[in-house]
Design an enzyme around this catalytic site. Structure first.
Site, PDB file in Angstrom:
ATOM      1  N   CYS A  65      31.182  45.626  39.633  1.00  0.00           N
ATOM      2  CA  CYS A  65      29.793  44.632  39.387  1.00  0.00           C
ATOM      3  C   CYS A  65      29.931  43.566  40.293  1.00  0.00           C
ATOM      4  CB  CYS A  65      30.021  43.912  37.727  1.00  0.00           C
ATOM      5  SG  CYS A  65      29.730  42.374  37.839  1.00  0.00           S
ATOM      6  N   CYS A  68      30.150  40.047  39.886  1.00  0.00           N
ATOM      7  CA  CYS A  68      31.879  39.967  40.001  1.00  0.00           C
ATOM      8  C   CYS A  68      32.530  39.359  40.958  1.00  0.00           C
ATOM      9  CB  CYS A  68      32.574  40.809  39.595  1.00  0.00           C
ATOM     10  SG  CYS A  68      31.675  40.717  37.233  1.00  0.00           S
ATOM     11  N   CYS A 410      18.341  54.833  39.079  1.00  0.00           N
ATOM     12  CA  CYS A 410      20.014  55.326  38.442  1.00  0.00           C
ATOM     13  C   CYS A 410      20.426  56.527  39.595  1.00  0.00           C
ATOM     14  CB  CYS A 410      19.232  55.496  37.225  1.00  0.00           C
ATOM     15  SG  CYS A 410      20.024  57.153  37.125  1.00  0.00           S
ATOM     16  N   CYS A 413      20.933  59.837  37.223  1.00  0.00           N
ATOM     17  CA  CYS A 413      19.660  60.028  37.160  1.00  0.00           C
ATOM     18  C   CYS A 413      19.562  61.583  38.274  1.00  0.00           C
ATOM     19  CB  CYS A 413      18.425  59.084  37.224  1.00  0.00           C
ATOM     20  SG  CYS A 413      18.581  58.224  36.058  1.00  0.00           S
TER      21      CYS A 413
END
Ligand code: NAG
Ligand code: NAG
Ligand code: NAG
Length: 508
Positions: A65, A68, A410, A413
């Protein structure tokens, strides 16, 4: 439903972050100390560690993340500063993405990363951390959290030091600082201390607003908007809490670039109510008329479960994008119902605000569905479906269809694209099978038919209309095998349909 609320939450985080990121970006340098001050916890030692602390802060993070990662050096720096604080304040972290810690993530209802919780009295009390994300801000915020929740206002200096005119401030006025009312006020102040500032006094004359002679215990909520203060005299904890929550939502929440509005925005987007949002350029020549009219309408419909927001175009780019709107549609009035339906009135005039919202409340408006244009040519092996062609190409089609719901950004994808293309090529001579893709970030998808928790999501719809998710491996062989197993022939379908109507299946 589940998916729409999820997507909505993302949007909400986007806005909040857009504001707070300017603050986060302004600091950078990491602690150069080699000793790590942030405690690393996992499922094996979490409870034991927590039980030993009167006050501990826990960050639930995921290694991948980005937010984070930018928080980590700031959090460490704050931990280092706070390690010598009296009373002690400990900072800890848990990798909530690790399989063995998923139980902890569930126990604390972790929905996104990073999520920071404050645990008091050995974990008996759990509160959300709602402070800044840079070191100095974290230190400041936590020092406040560990001290008293409400401060006494005994002198004019106390009042001017404690009361920030730009924030909601809740002050308890008591004949004496004792008794059940005072105790209940203190309990609530501790519970809500992350959201509001609290003070108490025996002398109402010291307060900047309101009646200065108060004889019975009174809670006075000072706020930087609307009527500027409200008094309340009931002291059971739940009623008092509801009073504070209700009175601190502005009639119209402002969405501009001022960080002072952020707490109100958070409350606005967290509310389960339907949301009316008017987006326009705050430099618009008629801004004052829009504001006045919109505020009037808000007063009328406030009790009908509709919350109001006024957004400056400059601050609202993420919101516009979320609704598929462009700046030339502004001033634009949007309603998002509490079931996720959207209603849009572009280039709305001042005098249309009230009648259009009345039509919404009366259920006379048609929801808006975001869609890309239907492509003029669609001759690649994988067919392009958009919201406006979904009904014709998929929902009412007599073909067996594998539908990929994807987003252009994405990565998984992108990896899947060439595989789907190969699958499509292998069915090219089979008129009853179609492989299709649907850009879920630029088109609305009916959430009662397709639940989208992430991208890519694959669904298979048979020619008779049975919809099943594809959860197998994303290889050419497995996908083809799945299609062959689940496809239905025209003739077979009509006989089955005539003889049986399987209840409980996802028929459309
Ligand atoms: C908890 O356990 C993990 C893994 O064994 C370890 O890395 C960590 O230092 C421990 N934390 C504490 C506070 O004991
Ligand atoms: C204090 O709060 C409790 C719990 O809500 C309530 O039962 C009690 O009546 C309150 N006391 C007063 C004086 O309102
Ligand atoms: C997917 O592939 C893995 C290993 O390649 C295999 O263990 C697993 O059973 C496969 N799953 C399905 C649903 O075919």
């Amino acid at each position: 439903m589940a998916s729409s609320s999820r997507v909505y939450t993302l949007f909400f985080f986007f806005c909040v972050f857009a504001i707070s990121s300017s603050i986060v970006a302004s600091t950078s340098s990491a602690a150069a100390d080699d000793k790590e001050h942030v405690l690393t916890l996992d499922h094996s030692n979490f409870s034991e560690t927590i039980s030993k602390h009167k006050f501990i802060v826990v960050e639930f993070y995921a290694p991948w993340c980005g937010h984070c990662k930018s928080l980590a050096p700031e959090y460490e720096k704050a931990a280092s500063v706070l390690s010598s604080h009296d009373p002690p304040v400990s900072l800890a972290k848990v990798d909530a993405n690790a399989e063995e810690n998923k139980g902890l993530a569930e126990q604390f209802g972790i929905q996104g990363f990073p999520t920071i919780k404050i645990l008091k009295n050995g974990g008996e009390v759990v509160q959300d951390y709602k402070g800044p994300r840079e070191a100095d801000g974290i230190v400041e915020y936590l020092k406040k959290q560990v001290g008293p929740a409400s401060f006494e206002i005994a002198t004019p200096e106390d009042a001017s030091k404690l009361i920030d005119e730009k924030k909601v401030f809740v002050v308890g006025i008591f004949p004496t600082l004792s008794g059940e009312e005072y105790t209940n006020f203190t309990i609530l102040a501790d519970k809500l201390r992350s959201d509001y500032e609290f003070g108490h006094t025996t002398n109402a004359k010291l307060l900047p607003r309101g009646e200065s002679t108060v004889t019975a215990p009174t809670v006075r909520l000072l706020k930087p908007f609307d009527e500027l203060f409200v008094d309340f005299q009931k002291f059971d904890v739940e009623t008092l809490e509801k009073f504070i929550e209700d009175s601190s939502i502005p009639l119209v929440t402002l969405f501009d670039q001022s960080p002072a509005n952020q707490p109100f925005l958070v409350k606005y987007f967290e509310s389960p109510n339907a949301k009316a949002m008017l987006f326009l350029d705050f430099g618009h020549e008629k801004i004052d008329s829009y504001k006045a009219q919109y505020t009037d309408v808000a007063g009328v419909y406030k009790g009908d479960g509709l919350n109001f927001l006024l957004g400056d175009l400059k601050a609202s780019q993420a919101a516009l994008q979320y609704f598929g709107l462009t700046e030339d549609q502004s001033p634009v009035l949007v309603v998002q119902s509490n079931t996720g339906l959207k209603f849009i009135n572009s280039n709305v005039e001042v005098d249309q605000l009230a009648p259009w919202l009345k039509d919404y409340v009366d259920g006379k408006l048609k929801p808006f569905i975001k869609s890309e244009p239907i492509p003029e040519t669609n001759d690649e092996p994988v067919k392009v479906v958009v919201a406006n062609s979904l009904k014709d190409m998929v929902l009412e089609s007599k073909k067996n269809i594998l539908l990929e719901i994807y987003a252009p950004w994405c990565g998984h994808c992108k990896k899947l694209a060439p595989i789907l293309e190969e699958v499509a090529v292998s069915f090219e001579n089979d008129a009853s099978v179609m492989i299709a893709k649907f850009d879920g970030s630029n088109n609305d998808i009916p959430s009662d038919t397709f639940e989208v928790q992430g991208y890519p999501t694959l669904y298979f719809r048979s020619s008779s209309g049975k919809v099943v998710p594809y959860e197998g491996n994303r290889t050419k062989e497995d996908i083809i095998e799945f299609i062959q197993k689940n496809r239905e022939d025209e003739t077979l379908t009509s006989t089955t349909a005539a003889t049986s109507t399987e209840p409980g299946k996802d028929e459309l």
